[in-house]
Design an enzyme around this catalytic site. Structure first.
Site, PDB file in Angstrom:
ATOM      1  N   GLY A  10       0.677  -1.159  -0.031  1.00 48.19           N
ATOM      2  CA  GLY A  10       0.201   0.160  -0.047  1.00 48.19           C
ATOM      3  C   GLY A  10       0.741   1.229   0.209  1.00 48.19           C
ATOM      4  O   GLY A  10       1.777   1.324   0.728  1.00 48.19           O
ATOM      5  N   GLU A 103       5.144  -5.412   5.590  1.00 48.81           N
ATOM      6  CA  GLU A 103       5.610  -6.937   5.776  1.00 48.81           C
ATOM      7  C   GLU A 103       5.601  -7.676   4.619  1.00 48.81           C
ATOM      8  O   GLU A 103       6.502  -8.748   4.638  1.00 48.81           O
ATOM      9  CB  GLU A 103       4.453  -7.341   6.633  1.00 48.81           C
ATOM     10  CG  GLU A 103       4.357  -8.874   6.992  1.00 48.81           C
ATOM     11  CD  GLU A 103       3.097  -9.401   7.800  1.00 48.81           C
ATOM     12  OE1 GLU A 103       3.017 -10.617   8.055  1.00 48.81           O
ATOM     13  OE2 GLU A 103       1.977  -8.655   7.393  1.00 48.81           O
ATOM     14  N   THR A 126       4.691   1.486   6.570  1.00 48.45           N
ATOM     15  CA  THR A 126       3.324   0.965   6.599  1.00 48.45           C
ATOM     16  C   THR A 126       2.657   1.878   7.554  1.00 48.45           C
ATOM     17  O   THR A 126       3.028   2.364   8.376  1.00 48.45           O
ATOM     18  CB  THR A 126       3.287  -0.526   7.279  1.00 48.45           C
ATOM     19  OG1 THR A 126       1.855  -0.579   7.845  1.00 48.45           O
ATOM     20  CG2 THR A 126       4.165  -0.618   8.550  1.00 48.45           C
ATOM     21  N   ILE A 127       1.531   2.256   7.076  1.00 51.75           N
ATOM     22  CA  ILE A 127       0.774   3.210   8.062  1.00 51.75           C
ATOM     23  C   ILE A 127       0.319   2.621   9.171  1.00 51.75           C
ATOM     24  O   ILE A 127       0.177   3.101  10.323  1.00 51.75           O
ATOM     25  CB  ILE A 127      -0.547   4.043   7.089  1.00 51.75           C
ATOM     26  CG1 ILE A 127      -1.613   2.800   6.921  1.00 51.75           C
ATOM     27  CG2 ILE A 127       0.027   4.644   6.021  1.00 51.75           C
ATOM     28  CD1 ILE A 127      -2.882   3.817   6.621  1.00 51.75           C
ATOM     29  N   ASP A 128       0.282   1.095   9.243  1.00 52.76           N
ATOM     30  CA  ASP A 128      -0.248   0.601  10.477  1.00 52.76           C
ATOM     31  C   ASP A 128       0.487   0.312  11.651  1.00 52.76           C
ATOM     32  O   ASP A 128       0.489  -0.029  12.670  1.00 52.76           O
ATOM     33  CB  ASP A 128      -0.639  -0.906  10.060  1.00 52.76           C
ATOM     34  CG  ASP A 128      -1.827  -1.036   9.203  1.00 52.76           C
ATOM     35  OD1 ASP A 128      -2.601  -0.097   9.112  1.00 52.76           O
ATOM     36  OD2 ASP A 128      -1.955  -2.126   8.412  1.00 52.76           O
ATOM     37  N   GLY A 171      -6.095  -0.706  10.095  1.00 59.04           N
ATOM     38  CA  GLY A 171      -5.723  -1.691  10.826  1.00 59.04           C
ATOM     39  C   GLY A 171      -5.963  -3.117  10.870  1.00 59.04           C
ATOM     40  O   GLY A 171      -7.137  -3.330  11.353  1.00 59.04           O
ATOM     41  N   ARG A 172      -5.307  -3.970   9.953  1.00 61.43           N
ATOM     42  CA  ARG A 172      -5.895  -5.173   9.886  1.00 61.43           C
ATOM     43  C   ARG A 172      -5.631  -6.141  10.974  1.00 61.43           C
ATOM     44  O   ARG A 172      -6.665  -6.857  11.628  1.00 61.43           O
ATOM     45  CB  ARG A 172      -5.193  -5.838   8.641  1.00 61.43           C
ATOM     46  CG  ARG A 172      -5.196  -7.394   8.415  1.00 61.43           C
ATOM     47  CD  ARG A 172      -4.512  -7.684   7.012  1.00 61.43           C
ATOM     48  NE  ARG A 172      -4.862  -7.048   5.800  1.00 61.43           N
ATOM     49  CZ  ARG A 172      -6.019  -7.286   4.934  1.00 61.43           C
ATOM     50  NH1 ARG A 172      -6.703  -8.537   5.343  1.00 61.43           N
ATOM     51  NH2 ARG A 172      -6.159  -6.716   3.973  1.00 61.43           N
ATOM     52  N   GLU A 222     -10.640  -1.682  11.151  1.00 61.85           N
ATOM     53  CA  GLU A 222     -11.042  -2.491  10.288  1.00 61.85           C
ATOM     54  C   GLU A 222     -10.914  -4.067  10.578  1.00 61.85           C
ATOM     55  O   GLU A 222     -11.827  -4.673  10.023  1.00 61.85           O
ATOM     56  CB  GLU A 222     -10.407  -2.343   8.882  1.00 61.85           C
ATOM     57  CG  GLU A 222      -9.075  -2.720   8.947  1.00 61.85           C
ATOM     58  CD  GLU A 222      -8.569  -2.308   7.466  1.00 61.85           C
ATOM     59  OE1 GLU A 222      -9.148  -1.493   6.456  1.00 61.85           O
ATOM     60  OE2 GLU A 222      -7.025  -2.193   7.154  1.00 61.85           O
ATOM     61  N   GLN A 274      -6.461   7.934   4.557  1.00 62.67           N
ATOM     62  CA  GLN A 274      -5.603   7.870   5.749  1.00 62.67           C
ATOM     63  C   GLN A 274      -4.173   7.682   4.905  1.00 62.67           C
ATOM     64  O   GLN A 274      -3.114   8.086   5.591  1.00 62.67           O
ATOM     65  CB  GLN A 274      -5.825   6.776   6.387  1.00 62.67           C
ATOM     66  CG  GLN A 274      -7.016   6.831   7.398  1.00 62.67           C
ATOM     67  CD  GLN A 274      -7.505   5.853   8.009  1.00 62.67           C
ATOM     68  OE1 GLN A 274      -7.149   5.069   9.065  1.00 62.67           O
ATOM     69  NE2 GLN A 274      -8.311   4.981   7.147  1.00 62.67           N
TER      70      GLN A 274
END
Length: 342
Positions: A10, A103, A126-128, A171-172, A222, A274
């Site tokens: 992403g 990842e 990663t934004i996460d 946010g997986r 999410e 986001q």
């Protein structure tokens, strides 16, 4: 020395800052040449390249997204994928590869470096903020700022209509965005993947806010799941890394809250908002430093390593350490935020 650069997974704010730093230092101080690979691992797999030099990176520091493009291509799953990647690196006389990603992207870099001898250096993106071995990844700060601003705005409209507003953020498997933006934005409930939520408790928090004439805001990642249920999926389609498309838990949650409490509820899904737009000052700073240190790792031929932030220092860690497991929210941090629920 010719260095290949790719951005995978992403997109996020700060990718261009990394590319700029790698090229500027690599050309000016080490005399390296660069080849950009388009659209993540698709580039090395298919031999899709773009010229990458100092003129190409001028003016890109404040731009979101990536000038190289991105994708979720997994060369390890493609027919003769590893051989095709190695053949294309040889074809374009690329001596080393800098992979910028999360990842999945860095997982491919790990396999190519450790198992197939491809000289790789990784940069965490990663934004996460869920990559192990680094305190922060660039893109996260911008995403949190965007989500926080949205929550601030939603407070006023929620109170004007006295309705529940559910805000779904990305946010997986990790709830860092939900936790940080929810706490900063004064949310009345924060639901994250690491802690299955009790729907009755969420409804109790909602009703307690209405008792004092305030409209509640519920922030949900999410990937959050109820205690008695499964992850809400958009569909069952898998990408090349085996991930399903998420999103939908916010809408489901709003309907359940309305059904159980009788209070009107609406959902706002921030989604790709986001990821987009101008990176924050912190993300530009972090991304630039990552790029500078990544090209130093190339100079040192320190293959199979990822640059990482530890405190205020940039260090190198084995790629495998960064991709073996995800960095998830510490239960103690979630407990701290619980003081403000309800």
């Amino acid at each position: 020395m010719r260095v290949g650069v790719l951005t995978g997974g992403g997109d996020c704010p700060g990718l261009n800052a990394v590319i700029r730093a790698i090229v500027r230092k690599g050309v000016q101080e080490y005399g390296y040449e660069f080849t950009g690979f388009r659209d993540g691992w698709h580039g090395p797999l298919e031999g899709d390249t773009v010229p990458l030099d100092i003129p190409a990176v001028r003016g890109i520091l404040p731009r979101g997204g990536t000038i190289l493009g991105s994708s979720r291509t997994n060369p390890l799953k493609a027919e003769n994928g590893v051989r095709r990647v190695k053949d294309n690196l040889a074809k374009y006389e690329v001596d080393a590869l800098v992979a910028i990603g999360g990842e999945d992207t860095l997982g491919v870099a790990t396999a190519l470096s450790d198992e197939y001898g491809v000289p790789c250096v990784g940069v965490p993106k990663t934004i996460d903020n869920d990559l192990a071995a680094t305190d922060y990844t660039f893109g996260f700060d911008t995403a949190v700022n965007i989500a926080t601003e949205a929550i601030d705005r939603l407070h006023t409209t929620a109170e004007s209509h006295m309705r529940v507003l559910v805000v779904e953020v990305m946010g997986r498997h990790a709830g860092w965005i939900a936790l940080h933006s929810g706490l900063a934005g004064g949310a009345n409930a924060i639901l994250i993947p690491e802690q299955r939520f009790d729907l009755d408790q969420v409804c109790a928090w909602v009703e307690s806010r209405f008792k004092i004439r305030y409209a509640p805001i519920v922030v949900v990642a999410e990937g959050a799941m109820p205690k008695d249920g499964d992850m809400v999926l958009k569909d069952q389609t898998l990408d090349s890394f085996g991930h399903v498309r998420l999103s939908g838990v916010g809408e489901w949650l709003a309907k359940e809250i309305e059904r159980r409490t009788g209070k009107e509820a609406r959902t706002t899904v921030l989604g790709h908002v986001q990821r987009g737009g101008t990176p924050s000052a912190f993300d530009r700073w972090l991304a630039t430093r990552f790029g500078l240190h990544a090209i130093d790792a190339v100079r040192d031929q320190d293959w199979g390593k990822m640059v990482a932030l530890r405190g205020t220092e940039i260090v190198r860690v084995p790629l495998r350490d960064a991709t073996t497991q995800l960095k998830t929210v510490d239960p103690r941090l979630y407990t701290e935020a619980g003081v403000f629920f309800g």
